[in-house]
Design an enzyme around this catalytic site. Structure first.
Site, PDB file in Angstrom:
ATOM      1  N   GLY A  46       0.828  -1.193   0.000  1.00  0.00           N
ATOM      2  CA  GLY A  46       0.000   0.000   0.000  1.00  0.00           C
ATOM      3  C   GLY A  46       0.863   1.245   0.000  1.00  0.00           C
ATOM      4  O   GLY A  46       1.998   1.223   0.499  1.00  0.00           O
ATOM      5  N   GLN A  51       3.318   9.880   1.036  1.00  0.00           N
ATOM      6  CA  GLN A  51       4.559   9.101   1.153  1.00  0.00           C
ATOM      7  C   GLN A  51       5.515   9.335  -0.013  1.00  0.00           C
ATOM      8  O   GLN A  51       6.674   8.940   0.052  1.00  0.00           O
ATOM      9  CB  GLN A  51       4.250   7.611   1.248  1.00  0.00           C
ATOM     10  N   CYS A  90       5.534  -0.267   7.181  1.00  0.00           N
ATOM     11  CA  CYS A  90       5.240   0.936   6.415  1.00  0.00           C
ATOM     12  C   CYS A  90       6.477   1.306   5.613  1.00  0.00           C
ATOM     13  O   CYS A  90       7.582   1.295   6.150  1.00  0.00           O
ATOM     14  CB  CYS A  90       4.874   2.068   7.373  1.00  0.00           C
ATOM     15  N   LEU A  91       6.271   1.642   4.333  1.00  0.00           N
ATOM     16  CA  LEU A  91       7.413   1.980   3.487  1.00  0.00           C
ATOM     17  C   LEU A  91       8.126   3.238   3.985  1.00  0.00           C
ATOM     18  O   LEU A  91       9.294   3.451   3.660  1.00  0.00           O
ATOM     19  CB  LEU A  91       6.965   2.159   2.033  1.00  0.00           C
ATOM     20  N   HIS A 132      -4.596   1.877   7.406  1.00  0.00           N
ATOM     21  CA  HIS A 132      -3.208   2.351   7.489  1.00  0.00           C
ATOM     22  C   HIS A 132      -2.985   3.505   6.500  1.00  0.00           C
ATOM     23  O   HIS A 132      -2.450   4.556   6.864  1.00  0.00           O
ATOM     24  CB  HIS A 132      -2.266   1.179   7.189  1.00  0.00           C
ATOM     25  N   GLU A 133      -3.406   3.309   5.250  1.00  0.00           N
ATOM     26  CA  GLU A 133      -3.138   4.319   4.216  1.00  0.00           C
ATOM     27  C   GLU A 133      -3.982   5.575   4.420  1.00  0.00           C
ATOM     28  O   GLU A 133      -3.512   6.685   4.186  1.00  0.00           O
ATOM     29  CB  GLU A 133      -3.368   3.735   2.816  1.00  0.00           C
ATOM     30  N   HIS A 136      -2.476   7.958   6.732  1.00  0.00           N
ATOM     31  CA  HIS A 136      -1.457   8.815   6.107  1.00  0.00           C
ATOM     32  C   HIS A 136      -2.097  10.085   5.543  1.00  0.00           C
ATOM     33  O   HIS A 136      -1.498  11.160   5.593  1.00  0.00           O
ATOM     34  CB  HIS A 136      -0.756   8.082   4.950  1.00  0.00           C
TER      35      HIS A 136
HETATM   36 ZN    ZN Z   1       2.476   3.571   5.808  1.00  0.00          ZN
END
Ligand code: ZN
Length: 162
Positions: A46, A51, A90-91, A132-133, A136
């Site tokens: 995701g 990000q 998480c990236l 999660h996304e 963000h």
């Molecule tokens: Zn993340």
């Protein structure tokens, strides 16, 4: 095609509320494609636009359920049901995973790249990834919610910066 650099935790944009998308044009379609490319290149499931340094309410997810890439423009989550605790990564937070409690089932209202409106009810990894996304998009990272935050992460200080 372009692969973007992924913004890491600590960057101010990850604390900002992202701006709704109002133009459904070729540029948006290309950006969504680039977001998917960037996510796959980083082995993520995701990615949210903040990000990659863009304040836009855009999310791409591949929940590994065979549906491939899913695009969510201006997603809004409603009707959380149940509870599930599972490990997340998480990236924007390299080399870390933490347990997070999320709703087990959630409904997402969103637009596609053409601006058409949809609604989808998700569970499992898709429900988790959506929560999660979408966090963000509202300036939150999952480290604020993990049961054991990594050393050096101060959720209180992060709140003050908003
Ligand atoms: Zn993340």
């Amino acid at each position: 095609m372009a692969i973007y650099d992924i913004v890491k935790v600590g960057a101010p944009i990850l604390r900002e509320k992202a701006v709704p998308v109002t133009r459904f044009d070729k540029k948006l379609a290309r950006l969504l494609k680039d977001m998917a490319e960037t996510m796959y290149a980083a082995n993520g499931c995701g990615l949210a636009a903040p990000q990659i340094g863009l304040s836009k309410r855009l999310v791409v997810i591949d929940a590994g359920d065979g549906a491939g890439i899913r695009e969510f423009v201006n997603p809004v989550l409603t009707d959380p049901e149940g509870e599930a605790v599972d490990s997340e990564g998480c990236l924007s937070v390299p080399d870390y995973e933490g347990e997070v409690k999320r709703a087990a089932r959630i409904t997402v209202h969103f637009q596609d790249r053409k601006g058409d409106h949809y609604r989808l009810t998700a569970d499992g990894l898709l429900a988790r990834a959506l929560q999660h996304e979408c966090d963000h998009l509202d300036g939150h990272v999952y480290l604020e919610k993990v049961t054991e935050p990594p050393e050096g992460f101060d959720a209180g200080q992060a709140e003050e910066q908003e």
